[in-house]
Design a protein around this motif. Structure first.
Motif, PDB file in Angstrom:
ATOM      1  N   ALA A 154      10.151  -1.020   5.606  1.00 46.09           N
ATOM      2  CA  ALA A 154       9.635  -2.280   5.924  1.00 46.09           C
ATOM      3  C   ALA A 154       9.386  -2.927   4.571  1.00 46.09           C
ATOM      4  N   SER A 155       9.121  -2.470   3.681  1.00 46.45           N
ATOM      5  CA  SER A 155       8.654  -3.055   2.736  1.00 46.45           C
ATOM      6  C   SER A 155       9.651  -3.309   1.253  1.00 46.45           C
ATOM      7  N   PHE A 156      10.636  -2.452   1.378  1.00 42.81           N
ATOM      8  CA  PHE A 156      11.458  -2.254   0.254  1.00 42.81           C
ATOM      9  C   PHE A 156      12.550  -3.267   0.013  1.00 42.81           C
ATOM     10  N   GLU A 157      12.627  -3.586  -1.222  1.00 39.61           N
ATOM     11  CA  GLU A 157      13.680  -4.743  -1.438  1.00 39.61           C
ATOM     12  C   GLU A 157      14.412  -4.320  -2.432  1.00 39.61           C
ATOM     13  N   LEU A 158      15.802  -4.216  -2.067  1.00 36.56           N
ATOM     14  CA  LEU A 158      16.877  -3.663  -3.029  1.00 36.56           C
ATOM     15  C   LEU A 158      16.912  -4.548  -4.562  1.00 36.56           C
ATOM     16  N   GLY A 159      16.724  -6.031  -4.213  1.00 34.93           N
ATOM     17  CA  GLY A 159      16.681  -6.834  -5.360  1.00 34.93           C
ATOM     18  C   GLY A 159      15.573  -6.565  -6.281  1.00 34.93           C
ATOM     19  N   ALA A 160      14.406  -6.352  -5.784  1.00 34.41           N
ATOM     20  CA  ALA A 160      13.237  -5.994  -6.469  1.00 34.41           C
ATOM     21  C   ALA A 160      13.702  -4.809  -7.347  1.00 34.41           C
ATOM     22  N   ALA A 161      14.339  -3.627  -6.541  1.00 38.04           N
ATOM     23  CA  ALA A 161      14.322  -2.402  -7.393  1.00 38.04           C
ATOM     24  C   ALA A 161      15.393  -2.656  -8.711  1.00 38.04           C
ATOM     25  N   LEU A 162      16.263  -3.570  -8.663  1.00 39.31           N
ATOM     26  CA  LEU A 162      17.071  -3.848  -9.749  1.00 39.31           C
ATOM     27  C   LEU A 162      16.269  -4.586 -10.947  1.00 39.31           C
TER      28      LEU A 162
ATOM     29  N   SER B  95       0.842  -1.398   0.089  1.00 38.52           N
ATOM     30  CA  SER B  95      -0.139   0.168  -0.095  1.00 38.52           C
ATOM     31  C   SER B  95       0.875   1.290   0.073  1.00 38.52           C
ATOM     32  N   VAL B  96       2.120   1.079   0.060  1.00 39.99           N
ATOM     33  CA  VAL B  96       3.010   2.308   0.107  1.00 39.99           C
ATOM     34  C   VAL B  96       2.952   3.081  -1.216  1.00 39.99           C
TER      35      VAL B  96
ATOM     36  N   ASP C  11       6.448   7.336   3.265  1.00 40.34           N
ATOM     37  CA  ASP C  11       5.548   6.332   3.932  1.00 40.34           C
ATOM     38  C   ASP C  11       6.373   5.747   4.894  1.00 40.34           C
ATOM     39  N   PRO C  12       6.050   5.692   6.270  1.00 39.38           N
ATOM     40  CA  PRO C  12       6.669   4.874   7.202  1.00 39.38           C
ATOM     41  C   PRO C  12       6.717   3.371   6.982  1.00 39.38           C
TER      42      PRO C  12
END
Length: 149
Positions: A82-90, A71-72, A77-78
């Motif tokens: 907690a939900s960010f994934e570096l691998g997914a960003a790539l 929902s971010v 957003d706080p």
């Protein structure tokens, strides 16, 4: 130590079938991303570091790496951290383009492109999908360490 687990304690390795170096490969991927972008990804929770990331990637770009169904809606957003994934960003279209360019600008076009592809594997959520150290070494085109005469 007496338990034979190097002091790591019970449950230190969640997946006993994963390659013994999968965590090390994950951390190496994080380091590669940090070097390529000049951003201290392990400390993205710090306001100055997050702002530097947003300068490079643009506001709203990294939100797509928060996982399916998140929902971010923006990086302020706080729940973002907690939900960010570096691998997914790539793997994300827009962020992935910025990462690839950063890798190529930092490491050169050919080596940077290879290292970017390898780093995406290093940051895979599945530990068994991560490359083994020698496979990574060979993928990058290094000569065998046994033949360095």
């Amino acid at each position: 130590d007496a338990a034979g687990d190097g002091g790591a304690g019970e449950g230190a390795c969640e997946n006993k079938m994963a390659a013994p170096s999968s965590y090390d490969m994950y951390m190496l991927g994080v380091i590669c991303c940090s070097i390529a972008t000049g951003i201290d990804w392990p400390h993205i929770d710090k306001a100055k570091i997050r702002e530097k990331a947003l300068e490079l990637f643009g506001h709203g770009t990294l939100v797509s790496a928060c996982g399916e169904g998140s929902s971010v809606r923006d990086e302020s957003d706080p729940k973002f951290l907690a939900s960010f994934e570096l691998g997914a960003a790539l793997h994300d279209g827009t962020a992935g383009v910025v990462f690839r360019k950063s890798f190529e600008d930092t490491f050169g076009k050919d080596f940077g492109s290879k290292l970017f592809a390898l780093t995406k594997q290093m940051l895979d959520e599945d530990p068994e999908a991560r490359p083994l150290p020698m496979d990574a070494y060979n993928t990058l085109g290094f000569r065998s360490y046994k033949n360095l005469d």
